[in-house]
Design an enzyme around this catalytic site. Structure first.
Site, PDB file in Angstrom:
ATOM      1  N   GLU A 126      44.807  37.613  40.829  1.00 39.77           N
ATOM      2  CA  GLU A 126      46.280  37.905  40.560  1.00 39.77           C
ATOM      3  C   GLU A 126      46.719  36.371  40.309  1.00 39.77           C
ATOM      4  O   GLU A 126      47.095  35.566  41.214  1.00 39.77           O
ATOM      5  CB  GLU A 126      46.887  38.593  41.400  1.00 39.77           C
ATOM      6  CG  GLU A 126      48.261  39.153  40.648  1.00 39.77           C
ATOM      7  CD  GLU A 126      48.983  40.164  41.918  1.00 39.77           C
ATOM      8  OE1 GLU A 126      49.607  41.246  41.237  1.00 39.77           O
ATOM      9  OE2 GLU A 126      49.072  40.107  42.910  1.00 39.77           O
ATOM     10  N   GLY A 266      49.944  36.524  51.619  1.00 37.63           N
ATOM     11  CA  GLY A 266      49.839  37.572  52.827  1.00 37.63           C
ATOM     12  C   GLY A 266      48.377  38.324  52.517  1.00 37.63           C
ATOM     13  O   GLY A 266      47.588  38.359  53.552  1.00 37.63           O
ATOM     14  N   ALA A 267      48.294  38.804  51.394  1.00 41.90           N
ATOM     15  CA  ALA A 267      47.092  39.816  50.941  1.00 41.90           C
ATOM     16  C   ALA A 267      47.271  40.022  49.734  1.00 41.90           C
ATOM     17  O   ALA A 267      48.240  39.718  48.889  1.00 41.90           O
ATOM     18  CB  ALA A 267      47.353  41.057  52.103  1.00 41.90           C
ATOM     19  N   MET A 268      46.118  40.713  49.313  1.00 39.06           N
ATOM     20  CA  MET A 268      45.580  40.863  47.928  1.00 39.06           C
ATOM     21  C   MET A 268      45.037  42.134  47.632  1.00 39.06           C
ATOM     22  O   MET A 268      44.185  42.710  48.366  1.00 39.06           O
ATOM     23  CB  MET A 268      44.938  39.924  46.954  1.00 39.06           C
ATOM     24  CG  MET A 268      44.658  40.208  45.568  1.00 39.06           C
ATOM     25  SD  MET A 268      46.022  40.291  44.697  1.00 39.06           S
ATOM     26  CE  MET A 268      45.610  41.315  43.337  1.00 39.06           C
ATOM     27  N   GLU A 269      45.528  43.228  46.868  1.00 42.43           N
ATOM     28  CA  GLU A 269      45.227  44.638  46.704  1.00 42.43           C
ATOM     29  C   GLU A 269      43.937  44.812  45.924  1.00 42.43           C
ATOM     30  O   GLU A 269      43.945  45.838  45.098  1.00 42.43           O
ATOM     31  CB  GLU A 269      46.230  45.480  46.298  1.00 42.43           C
ATOM     32  CG  GLU A 269      46.732  45.150  44.714  1.00 42.43           C
ATOM     33  CD  GLU A 269      47.730  44.239  44.515  1.00 42.43           C
ATOM     34  OE1 GLU A 269      48.432  44.316  43.427  1.00 42.43           O
ATOM     35  OE2 GLU A 269      47.982  43.236  45.486  1.00 42.43           O
ATOM     36  N   ASN A 270      42.859  44.113  46.029  1.00 46.47           N
ATOM     37  CA  ASN A 270      41.620  44.372  45.236  1.00 46.47           C
ATOM     38  C   ASN A 270      41.122  45.642  45.665  1.00 46.47           C
ATOM     39  O   ASN A 270      41.276  46.137  46.754  1.00 46.47           O
ATOM     40  CB  ASN A 270      40.535  43.364  45.610  1.00 46.47           C
ATOM     41  CG  ASN A 270      41.166  41.913  45.695  1.00 46.47           C
ATOM     42  OD1 ASN A 270      41.694  41.310  44.803  1.00 46.47           O
ATOM     43  ND2 ASN A 270      40.733  40.963  46.728  1.00 46.47           N
ATOM     44  N   HIS A 300      50.998  47.901  53.014  1.00 44.90           N
ATOM     45  CA  HIS A 300      51.402  47.646  51.652  1.00 44.90           C
ATOM     46  C   HIS A 300      50.222  47.735  50.760  1.00 44.90           C
ATOM     47  O   HIS A 300      50.130  48.178  49.566  1.00 44.90           O
ATOM     48  CB  HIS A 300      52.273  46.400  52.047  1.00 44.90           C
ATOM     49  CG  HIS A 300      52.583  45.622  50.495  1.00 44.90           C
ATOM     50  ND1 HIS A 300      53.528  45.375  50.113  1.00 44.90           N
ATOM     51  CD2 HIS A 300      51.870  45.177  49.442  1.00 44.90           C
ATOM     52  CE1 HIS A 300      53.939  45.026  49.152  1.00 44.90           C
ATOM     53  NE2 HIS A 300      52.618  44.874  48.452  1.00 44.90           N
ATOM     54  N   GLU A 301      49.303  47.084  51.298  1.00 42.75           N
ATOM     55  CA  GLU A 301      47.940  46.847  50.546  1.00 42.75           C
ATOM     56  C   GLU A 301      47.298  48.215  50.085  1.00 42.75           C
ATOM     57  O   GLU A 301      46.715  48.342  49.182  1.00 42.75           O
ATOM     58  CB  GLU A 301      47.072  45.936  50.928  1.00 42.75           C
ATOM     59  CG  GLU A 301      47.525  44.219  51.292  1.00 42.75           C
ATOM     60  CD  GLU A 301      48.162  44.053  50.046  1.00 42.75           C
ATOM     61  OE1 GLU A 301      47.792  43.981  48.944  1.00 42.75           O
ATOM     62  OE2 GLU A 301      49.326  43.322  50.249  1.00 42.75           O
ATOM     63  N   HIS A 304      49.045  50.248  47.498  1.00 44.54           N
ATOM     64  CA  HIS A 304      48.500  49.671  46.207  1.00 44.54           C
ATOM     65  C   HIS A 304      47.220  50.493  45.831  1.00 44.54           C
ATOM     66  O   HIS A 304      46.985  50.408  44.756  1.00 44.54           O
ATOM     67  CB  HIS A 304      48.243  48.185  46.407  1.00 44.54           C
ATOM     68  CG  HIS A 304      49.439  47.253  45.837  1.00 44.54           C
ATOM     69  ND1 HIS A 304      50.230  47.201  44.948  1.00 44.54           N
ATOM     70  CD2 HIS A 304      50.022  46.075  46.700  1.00 44.54           C
ATOM     71  CE1 HIS A 304      51.068  46.432  45.072  1.00 44.54           C
ATOM     72  NE2 HIS A 304      50.965  45.611  45.937  1.00 44.54           N
TER      73      HIS A 304
END
Length: 847
Positions: A126, A266-270, A300-301, A304
């Site tokens: 992203e 912080g993180a990524m919603e793959n 949060h992730e 998503h």
């Protein structure tokens, strides 16, 4: 960067020509440390005879085959795009290329662990970076299935969006993993994580009866710190909560969570393969605020997976809705499904303060921002997109009702599963369930910028009985929109020595003045809070009587959310130069010792340090810093042994300590000749103490190198870079500057750590010499480095600690002569706004 841009018009034109069916991506990760082989087969339909392009950022393209026809790579490829002419109605495209690993957290990131020399890879796509790993139509509305085949060392773990298959050995210690095709996805949420990660397995049962495999992964050198039971517990709670509230089962086959090195966010919603920053693997003690933040981030992730992955925005102008929904939903889940039941207090202290700060910058924009190209997207990962958007969603829930909101969300998922949507698709579902017309609401809240200010208007008679109560709403002259607010007003009065809520009304307000006749006839209470329960998004001022109560008795406000709202109101008045910064400093020193909400404590401490370093009159700054440092050390000594408050006070003390006495205390803590009962000087706290000593000139570069030898880890390298850059002499600052600005190759985490140290000064005048070099290098840095690196440099190496008119003038001069790079200008304008606000606050402090 400019050559890698993509405009919305280009994306719309391509989407009108092309519909993608599938990708088959074959990667060979055994080609060396710099590049990997990437072969992509894409099947897609198109308007016959049309021409378009596919995105591929590569080192070299070896072959391009379109419908069996060989195209000349030297003619059709420019290193960023591959031109495709004379398309058929049905097409098969095959591209073989060499792609580059990165160390910037973009594309396929390669990291070598200094502890054991092992190589770890992970992808971060992203916004526009899957094209760094394979050839792709890089825009969210061209969804397709993705089938990955990966060749890598056979000892590695290989994770992607589909369940990991059994590897097939191919000889010489190498194996191949052939993944099954994914569901239909946008390219930016595909993923590859590979390396000798340590894996922990579990599972859960979805509401539709499926068994969902769960995985946790981290580097081998961090495995001892991975608290898998806690993370799995939060994950299970999140699954149960979201599946119930959304009325829709988890949409993918498995759920892996991977903690990866040198991560930029912080993180990524793959989809089914979420990546997190390794800072969430706690190798040392962290504050309760950070522990809670990890919970919110995990949820949060997970949110998503439905909102963003199952249903995806058509274009990046609705990025805010992706992130705001996940932030709202994760806070709701944290409050209702975990031990962190005061999550909305945390939201008020942390997210709202971020939103209000961002919304008062000259770069503020409507929540539904104009996103003309990819560079616009990059700079809009901001407090409007996340925090204001989530705050306004909370207001929307109050406006339509939570049950109707969640029913509308369920209908939205059912109707648009695996598709792309726009904002109107969600709003139409909410209108149908709530009966509210959201057209006007959307225009006022989502299509205009700025934050309103709400002030109570209270008149009383001689006996103290309220004869008039109204709410006055105002707006900044540049953003004059007045909005409808659904909010609560509460009266807080004395009860058993505390200030507790005794009366509350909930109502809609609109326009400049809203009369509240329900409150007429009541005795004026000690404390009135407009926006009780924090339903609305607005800056709120306390009336003069309530402000006096808060300054004298904030400790006696028993409800942590009400207390957080009072803190916020008093800080906003300070930021806006309506009250003197020295008064906020006195307030914080007086009351912060009894604050029980960890994130509120963390937020107020940061505000205290900002007021001390930037907002007070420079003529009294050093005296004020000394007083604040002494007060924080006293608070640390008075705090309960081993408590979160004790830990936070010590950490804050290290940031402000600068007198010889204070630095001697820091040194004594580090060598443990001072024993503060309950405080463990662990690895990370030890680094913070050493960094404070470095900034104070009490340690040498050799001592920092020795500390790194004792902690030869990735975290240790970042802390050592921070400490070296914090050393106080002009030569030390020049060395830090050169290590990032003149040299290239440092990872983004090292660049960020160096920037933190560079800006950590006891004598700001040491940065005067860097004003001209900063502006001289900006355009070159922007054009030659990746977005991640260049934006970090632009923000972290700006000498804002000077807060001087000279810095303002130099910034304005640069802006006057550089009108042509909007994304870069925005970052510089935001830097300038911070300095101008500091100067205004300093003027107020002199009064």
């Amino acid at each position: 960067m400019p050559g890698e841009n993509l405009t919305r018009n280009e994306a719309q034109e391509r989407a009108a020509l092309v519909s993608v069916s599938s990708y088959e991506v074959t990667l060979d990760l055994t080609q060396g440390a710099k590049t990997f082989r990437s072969a992509t087969t894409v099947r897609f339909t198109a308007i016959e005879g049309a021409s378009t392009f596919i995105d591929a950022i590569t080192r070299a393209v070896h072959s391009v085959t379109l419908n069996g026809r060989e195209l000349d790579p030297g003619t059709v490829n420019d290193g960023v795009r591959i031109q495709l002419n004379n398309l058929a109605a049905s097409n098969e495209l095959h591209i073989v290329a060499d792609a580059e690993y990165t160390n910037t957290g973009e594309g396929l990131h390669r990291f070598v662990d200094p502890v054991d020399g092992e190589v770890y890879l992970y992808s971060q796509f992203e916004v526009p970076d899957s094209r760094r790993m394979f050839a792709v139509f890089e825009q969210p509305d061209l969804k397709a299935t993705f089938q990955f085949t990966i060749t890598a060392p056979e000892t590695w773990k290989v994770v992607s969006n589909s369940p990991t298959p059994e590897p097939s050995p191919t000889g010489d210690g190498v194996a191949t993993w052939a993944f099954a095709p994914t569901p239909v996805l946008s390219s930016y949420i595909t993923a590859l994580i590979a390396g000798p990660y340590v894996e922990v397995r579990s599972e859960l049962t979805s509401r539709d009866g499926r068994t969902i495999p769960l995985g946790l992964f981290c580097r081998a050198s961090l495995a001892d710190y991975l608290d898998s039971d806690s993370i799995f517990d939060i994950t299970r709670r999140g699954f149960a909560f979201f599946e119930e509230k959304f009325g829709y089962p988890y949409p993918f086959e498995k759920y892996d969570q991977l903690f990866v090195p040198e991560f930029n966010a912080g993180a990524m919603e793959n989809a089914g393969a979420v990546t997190f920053t390794e800072t969430y693997v706690f190798r040392s003690k962290v504050t309760d605020a950070v522990r809670e933040r990890r919970v919110v981030t995990i949820l949060h992730e997970l949110a998503h997976m439905w909102f963003g992955d199952l249903v995806t925005m058509r274009w990046w102008n609705d990025l805010w809705l992706n992130e705001s929904f996940a932030e709202y939903a994760s806070t709701l889940a944290t409050a209702e499904a975990t031990e962190w039941t005061e999550a909305w207090t945390t939201f008020a202290s942390l997210e709202k303060s971020w939103a209000y700060r961002q919304d008062q910058l000259p770069s503020t924009h409507p929540i539904v921002a104009t996103i003309n190209d990819l560079e616009d997207v990059q700079v809009n990962f901001d407090g409007i997109t996340y925090a204001k958007g989530a705050s306004v969603l909370k207001q929307l829930v109050a406006w339509v009702g939570q049950d109707d909101f969640l029913t509308g969300v369920h209908n939205y998922f059912v109707k648009h599963a695996y598709g792309n949507t726009e904002l109107t698709d969600l709003l139409s579902e909410l209108e149908a369930t709530s009966g509210r017309d959201l057209g006007s609401w959307s225009r006022l809240w989502l299509e205009t910028a700025g934050v309103n200010t709400l002030r109570p208007v209270i008149e009383t008679d001689a006996a103290g009985i309220i004869t008039r109560f109204a709410v006055h709403q105002s707006a900044h002259q540049d953003y004059p929109t007045l909005r409808p607010h659904r909010l609560a007003i509460a009266f807080y009065g004395e009860h058993d020595g505390a200030l507790v809520r005794q009366h509350r009304v909930e109502l809609d307000i609109n326009g400049a003045i809203t009369e509240v006749p329900e409150l007429v006839g009541h005795p004026r209470p000690p404390l009135v809070i407009v926006n009780d329960d924090d339903l609305a998004y607005a800056k709120v001022r306390l009336d003069e009587h309530s402000a006096a109560t808060a300054r004298a008795s904030l400790v006696r406000v028993g409800d942590p959310l009400a207390r957080a709202l009072a803190w916020s109101s008093l800080w906003d008045a300070t930021r806006d130069a309506e009250t003197r910064p020295r008064d906020f400093i006195d307030l914080a020193i007086t009351h912060i010792g009894t604050e029980t909400a960890s994130t509120t404590l963390r937020t107020v401490l940061n505000q205290l340090l900002l007021a001390t370093s930037h907002y007070v009159d420079p003529a009294t700054r050093m005296e004020t810093r000394a007083r604040v440092g002494d007060a924080l050390w006293q608070l640390a000594q008075n705090a309960q042994a081993g408590s979160d408050a004790q830990f936070q006070f010590v950490k804050a003390f290290t940031q402000v300590a600068h007198t010889e006495k204070q630095l001697s205390i820091v040194a004594a803590l580090l060598d443990e000749s001072i024993d503060l009962v309950g405080l463990d000087i662990d690895t990370d706290l030890g680094w913070e103490l050493l960094i404070a000593l470095a900034a104070g000139g009490r340690v040498s570069a050799a001592e920092i190198d020795a500390a790194l030898q004792d902690d030869n880890t990735a975290s240790g390298a970042q802390s050592a870079a921070h400490a070296r850059a914090a050393l106080p002499t002009p030569a030390d600052k020049r060395a830090a500057w050169d290590s990032v600005i003149t040299s290239t190759g440092a990872s983004n985490t090292i660049v960020r750590a160096t920037g933190l140290g560079f800006s950590q000064v006891n004598d700001p005048t040491v940065l005067e010499a860097f004003i001209e070099p900063y502006f001289e290098c900006l355009t070159r840095i922007w054009e030659s480095r990746s977005y991640s690196i260049s934006s970090t440099i632009v923000v972290d190496f700006f000498p804002n600690q000077l807060a001087s008119q000279r810095l303002v003038d130099a910034t304005l001069a640069w802006l006057d002569t550089h009108p042509d790079i909007p994304a870069l200008r925005r970052l510089v304008i935001e830097n300038l706004a911070g300095v101008q606000r500091a100067l205004t606050a300093q003027d107020a402090d002199r009064k």
